[in-house]
Motif scaffolding. Sequence first.
Motif, PDB file in Angstrom:
ATOM      1  N   LYS A  81       0.862  -1.174   0.000  1.00 17.66           N
ATOM      2  CA  LYS A  81       0.000   0.000   0.000  1.00 17.66           C
ATOM      3  C   LYS A  81       0.905   1.233   0.000  1.00 17.66           C
ATOM      4  O   LYS A  81       1.910   1.276   0.715  1.00 17.66           O
ATOM      5  N   LEU A  82       0.541   2.237  -0.765  1.00 19.05           N
ATOM      6  CA  LEU A  82       1.321   3.458  -0.870  1.00 19.05           C
ATOM      7  C   LEU A  82       0.727   4.529   0.038  1.00 19.05           C
ATOM      8  O   LEU A  82      -0.483   4.762   0.033  1.00 19.05           O
ATOM      9  N   ARG A  83       1.594   5.201   0.814  1.00 15.95           N
ATOM     10  CA  ARG A  83       1.149   6.257   1.722  1.00 15.95           C
ATOM     11  C   ARG A  83       1.879   7.559   1.365  1.00 15.95           C
ATOM     12  O   ARG A  83       3.118   7.586   1.305  1.00 15.95           O
ATOM     13  N   LEU A  84       1.126   8.629   1.141  1.00 19.27           N
ATOM     14  CA  LEU A  84       1.706   9.916   0.755  1.00 19.27           C
ATOM     15  C   LEU A  84       2.136  10.701   1.988  1.00 19.27           C
ATOM     16  O   LEU A  84       1.348  10.881   2.924  1.00 19.27           O
ATOM     17  N   VAL A  85       3.368  11.185   1.980  1.00 21.12           N
ATOM     18  CA  VAL A  85       3.925  11.931   3.111  1.00 21.12           C
ATOM     19  C   VAL A  85       3.628  13.417   2.914  1.00 21.12           C
ATOM     20  O   VAL A  85       4.196  14.068   2.036  1.00 21.12           O
ATOM     21  N   THR A  86       2.766  13.963   3.749  1.00 26.15           N
ATOM     22  CA  THR A  86       2.254  15.319   3.515  1.00 26.15           C
ATOM     23  C   THR A  86       3.285  16.410   3.775  1.00 26.15           C
ATOM     24  O   THR A  86       3.211  17.472   3.170  1.00 26.15           O
ATOM     25  N   LYS A  87       4.258  16.187   4.657  1.00 24.54           N
ATOM     26  CA  LYS A  87       5.219  17.257   4.948  1.00 24.54           C
ATOM     27  C   LYS A  87       6.062  17.588   3.716  1.00 24.54           C
ATOM     28  O   LYS A  87       6.566  18.708   3.591  1.00 24.54           O
ATOM     29  N   SER A  88       6.217  16.637   2.812  1.00 24.42           N
ATOM     30  CA  SER A  88       6.981  16.862   1.588  1.00 24.42           C
ATOM     31  C   SER A  88       6.090  17.261   0.416  1.00 24.42           C
ATOM     32  O   SER A  88       6.602  17.606  -0.656  1.00 24.42           O
ATOM     33  N   LEU A  89       4.782  17.212   0.628  1.00 25.56           N
ATOM     34  CA  LEU A  89       3.801  17.542  -0.412  1.00 25.56           C
ATOM     35  C   LEU A  89       2.756  18.483   0.178  1.00 25.56           C
ATOM     36  O   LEU A  89       1.565  18.190   0.150  1.00 25.56           O
ATOM     37  N   PRO A  90       3.178  19.642   0.713  1.00 26.52           N
ATOM     38  CA  PRO A  90       2.288  20.473   1.526  1.00 26.52           C
ATOM     39  C   PRO A  90       1.319  21.348   0.722  1.00 26.52           C
ATOM     40  O   PRO A  90       1.354  22.568   0.776  1.00 26.52           O
ATOM     41  N   SER A  91       0.462  20.693  -0.001  1.00 30.32           N
ATOM     42  CA  SER A  91      -0.582  21.363  -0.777  1.00 30.32           C
ATOM     43  C   SER A  91      -1.771  20.423  -0.868  1.00 30.32           C
ATOM     44  O   SER A  91      -1.620  19.283  -1.315  1.00 30.32           O
ATOM     45  N   LEU A  92      -2.929  20.880  -0.435  1.00 30.09           N
ATOM     46  CA  LEU A  92      -4.120  20.036  -0.521  1.00 30.09           C
ATOM     47  C   LEU A  92      -4.417  19.653  -1.960  1.00 30.09           C
ATOM     48  O   LEU A  92      -4.806  18.522  -2.249  1.00 30.09           O
ATOM     49  N   ASP A  93      -4.246  20.601  -2.870  1.00 30.36           N
ATOM     50  CA  ASP A  93      -4.515  20.325  -4.285  1.00 30.36           C
ATOM     51  C   ASP A  93      -3.551  19.276  -4.821  1.00 30.36           C
ATOM     52  O   ASP A  93      -3.948  18.364  -5.559  1.00 30.36           O
ATOM     53  N   LEU A  94      -2.292  19.396  -4.450  1.00 30.24           N
ATOM     54  CA  LEU A  94      -1.295  18.406  -4.877  1.00 30.24           C
ATOM     55  C   LEU A  94      -1.617  17.042  -4.284  1.00 30.24           C
ATOM     56  O   LEU A  94      -1.540  16.010  -4.980  1.00 30.24           O
ATOM     57  N   LEU A  95      -1.993  17.010  -3.009  1.00 24.58           N
ATOM     58  CA  LEU A  95      -2.344  15.736  -2.377  1.00 24.58           C
ATOM     59  C   LEU A  95      -3.549  15.089  -3.059  1.00 24.58           C
ATOM     60  O   LEU A  95      -3.556  13.882  -3.314  1.00 24.58           O
ATOM     61  N   LYS A  96      -4.572  15.878  -3.351  1.00 26.18           N
ATOM     62  CA  LYS A  96      -5.760  15.339  -4.011  1.00 26.18           C
ATOM     63  C   LYS A  96      -5.399  14.754  -5.381  1.00 26.18           C
ATOM     64  O   LYS A  96      -5.901  13.698  -5.781  1.00 26.18           O
ATOM     65  N   TYR A  97      -4.536  15.470  -6.095  1.00 25.89           N
ATOM     66  CA  TYR A  97      -4.105  15.000  -7.415  1.00 25.89           C
ATOM     67  C   TYR A  97      -3.373  13.666  -7.296  1.00 25.89           C
ATOM     68  O   TYR A  97      -3.631  12.721  -8.057  1.00 25.89           O
ATOM     69  N   LEU A  98      -2.462  13.575  -6.315  1.00 21.88           N
ATOM     70  CA  LEU A  98      -1.686  12.350  -6.158  1.00 21.88           C
ATOM     71  C   LEU A  98      -2.523  11.207  -5.588  1.00 21.88           C
ATOM     72  O   LEU A  98      -2.301  10.042  -5.932  1.00 21.88           O
ATOM     73  N   LEU A  99      -3.464  11.515  -4.703  1.00 20.61           N
ATOM     74  CA  LEU A  99      -4.356  10.465  -4.211  1.00 20.61           C
ATOM     75  C   LEU A  99      -5.092   9.799  -5.366  1.00 20.61           C
ATOM     76  O   LEU A  99      -5.279   8.578  -5.399  1.00 20.61           O
ATOM     77  N   GLU A 100      -5.476  10.618  -6.342  1.00 14.66           N
ATOM     78  CA  GLU A 100      -6.206  10.077  -7.505  1.00 14.66           C
ATOM     79  C   GLU A 100      -5.275   9.343  -8.459  1.00 14.66           C
ATOM     80  O   GLU A 100      -5.567   8.221  -8.885  1.00 14.66           O
ATOM     81  N   THR A 101      -4.127   9.953  -8.777  1.00 17.75           N
ATOM     82  CA  THR A 101      -3.262   9.333  -9.788  1.00 17.75           C
ATOM     83  C   THR A 101      -2.536   8.102  -9.257  1.00 17.75           C
ATOM     84  O   THR A 101      -2.208   7.197 -10.036  1.00 17.75           O
ATOM     85  N   THR A 102      -2.278   8.052  -7.955  1.00 17.57           N
ATOM     86  CA  THR A 102      -1.618   6.870  -7.386  1.00 17.57           C
ATOM     87  C   THR A 102      -2.625   5.823  -6.916  1.00 17.57           C
ATOM     88  O   THR A 102      -2.233   4.723  -6.537  1.00 17.57           O
ATOM     89  N   GLN A 103      -3.902   6.203  -6.896  1.00 19.23           N
ATOM     90  CA  GLN A 103      -4.989   5.311  -6.474  1.00 19.23           C
ATOM     91  C   GLN A 103      -4.764   4.777  -5.050  1.00 19.23           C
ATOM     92  O   GLN A 103      -4.852   3.578  -4.797  1.00 19.23           O
ATOM     93  N   THR A 104      -4.478   5.721  -4.147  1.00 18.38           N
ATOM     94  CA  THR A 104      -4.359   5.378  -2.735  1.00 18.38           C
ATOM     95  C   THR A 104      -5.255   6.309  -1.926  1.00 18.38           C
ATOM     96  O   THR A 104      -5.715   7.334  -2.434  1.00 18.38           O
ATOM     97  N   ASN A 105      -5.519   5.947  -0.678  1.00 23.42           N
ATOM     98  CA  ASN A 105      -6.278   6.818   0.221  1.00 23.42           C
ATOM     99  C   ASN A 105      -5.495   7.073   1.506  1.00 23.42           C
ATOM    100  O   ASN A 105      -6.046   7.525   2.499  1.00 23.42           O
ATOM    101  N   ARG A 106      -4.183   6.791   1.467  1.00 26.39           N
ATOM    102  CA  ARG A 106      -3.370   6.798   2.681  1.00 26.39           C
ATOM    103  C   ARG A 106      -2.457   8.015   2.740  1.00 26.39           C
ATOM    104  O   ARG A 106      -1.765   8.331   1.768  1.00 26.39           O
ATOM    105  N   LEU A 107      -2.456   8.668   3.905  1.00 30.88           N
ATOM    106  CA  LEU A 107      -1.611   9.833   4.139  1.00 30.88           C
ATOM    107  C   LEU A 107      -0.792   9.623   5.402  1.00 30.88           C
ATOM    108  O   LEU A 107      -1.241   8.981   6.343  1.00 30.88           O
TER     109      LEU A 107
END
Length: 434
Positions: A75-101
């Motif tokens: 399972k892939l988990r996105l690290v928010t401190k290195s991706l500090p943008s809600l818009d960027l996180l939403k984009y990556l959640l969709e393109t990586t097909q994960t729901n984990r932060l």
Amino acid sequence: MVRSKHFIYAALGTLGIYLFSAKLRRVKTEYQSYFSQLNLKLKERYSGASAAIVDLDRLDANVRFIRNKLGNEYKLRLVTKSLPSLDLLKYLLETTQTNRLMVFSEPFIVEILTNMEFASLDILLGKPLSVDAFSRLTTYRGWTSIHWLIDTKDRLNQYLFYAQRENLRIKISLEIDIGLHRGGFETIEDFTEVVKIIQQNSRYLELTGLMGYDGHVPYVPFYINKQKAIQKAFIKTLNRYRRFVDELKKHYGAEAIRNMTFNSGGSHTYFNYSDVKSSTAINDIAIGSGFVTPQQFSNLIKLGHQPSLFLSSPVLKKLESSKLPHAEKFATLLNLWNPNLSVSYFTLGGGWPGELISPVGMRRNHWWDENDLGYSNLLPNQSIVSSSDKNNIRVDDFVFYHPWQGDGMLCFRKLVLYRQAGFVGEWSTFNGGN
């Protein structure tokens, strides 16, 4: 006396040779083709303004690279401190097909719970928070989607006392030390003790998994075969992680273990896991910087990642000289000593945590732009960079920086989105200054 003259002549000759060779070392200042195009597009759309740029084509390529490396076993988990943008996180959640932060700070948690569909998210803390911070966050809807990280018996008891007082049930993830020695449970005995406390208080506490960071693995001391040493250190962390999971199996059934999250990894190490899919207990890999590939992740560029985040600022003034305050008479000597500092450019912004990457041949002017701390400048509202007189850089052209870390984007309130055809939109950062 004769010997003294010979020494003086030799010294002057050496100085003359050095100055002559310095002239030959003048570096031509010019854009690489990628940044030449980016410069033109910025001047069309964002002339006169500093900007943080996300190249979406490169970002998408990094997503594909990471997904191919990890496969479907983790399972892939996105690290928010290195991706500090809600818009960027939403984009990556969709393109990586994960729901984990993975989230590290109280303000970021608040912003995520307030502005994202928290019901669909699986949020793991990347570091423990005090029980006071925890109590404040329980006032927000969605706090129950968070796995709260516990690193000591004392912190667990603090959370337990709060849960008993408020009649709450808390999801708990235990931090384990697998070699980084930054905290967490180090011995099986201490670990087992807190596991039993959780089981004895299952009305208030639910153990949902473990988190053990392997960030020390790439930094083994120098060996004749460093890659072999890194691999040995990596296997050692996997074995240590497995010992904690094996201990859990003595207290929980197979189904409970299957539903737990065993998190590790990071942008510096995630690629190692592609070779151990069948032999590791880890099932959840955290990655943040790897998606934007900042300057301090040059190993990822060698692996196949593409830098996709840049900071830029336009040239505000161009001076065909490099005079120093209080030392104007030495300007000619200075330019002879280093002809690549002979032309000065004052930019609209700067002082950001990153490396000047384009135009090639342009560099920070250390006579102006450094103090004992090595990062500030004499005129912080107009950063200075310099080049030789072999250049075609003009006022309003842009200077580009490659940020050291992904959170360099927090210097800006917005990110401008770039694709090959030009700029295609804007995103907001969590907070910012420029």
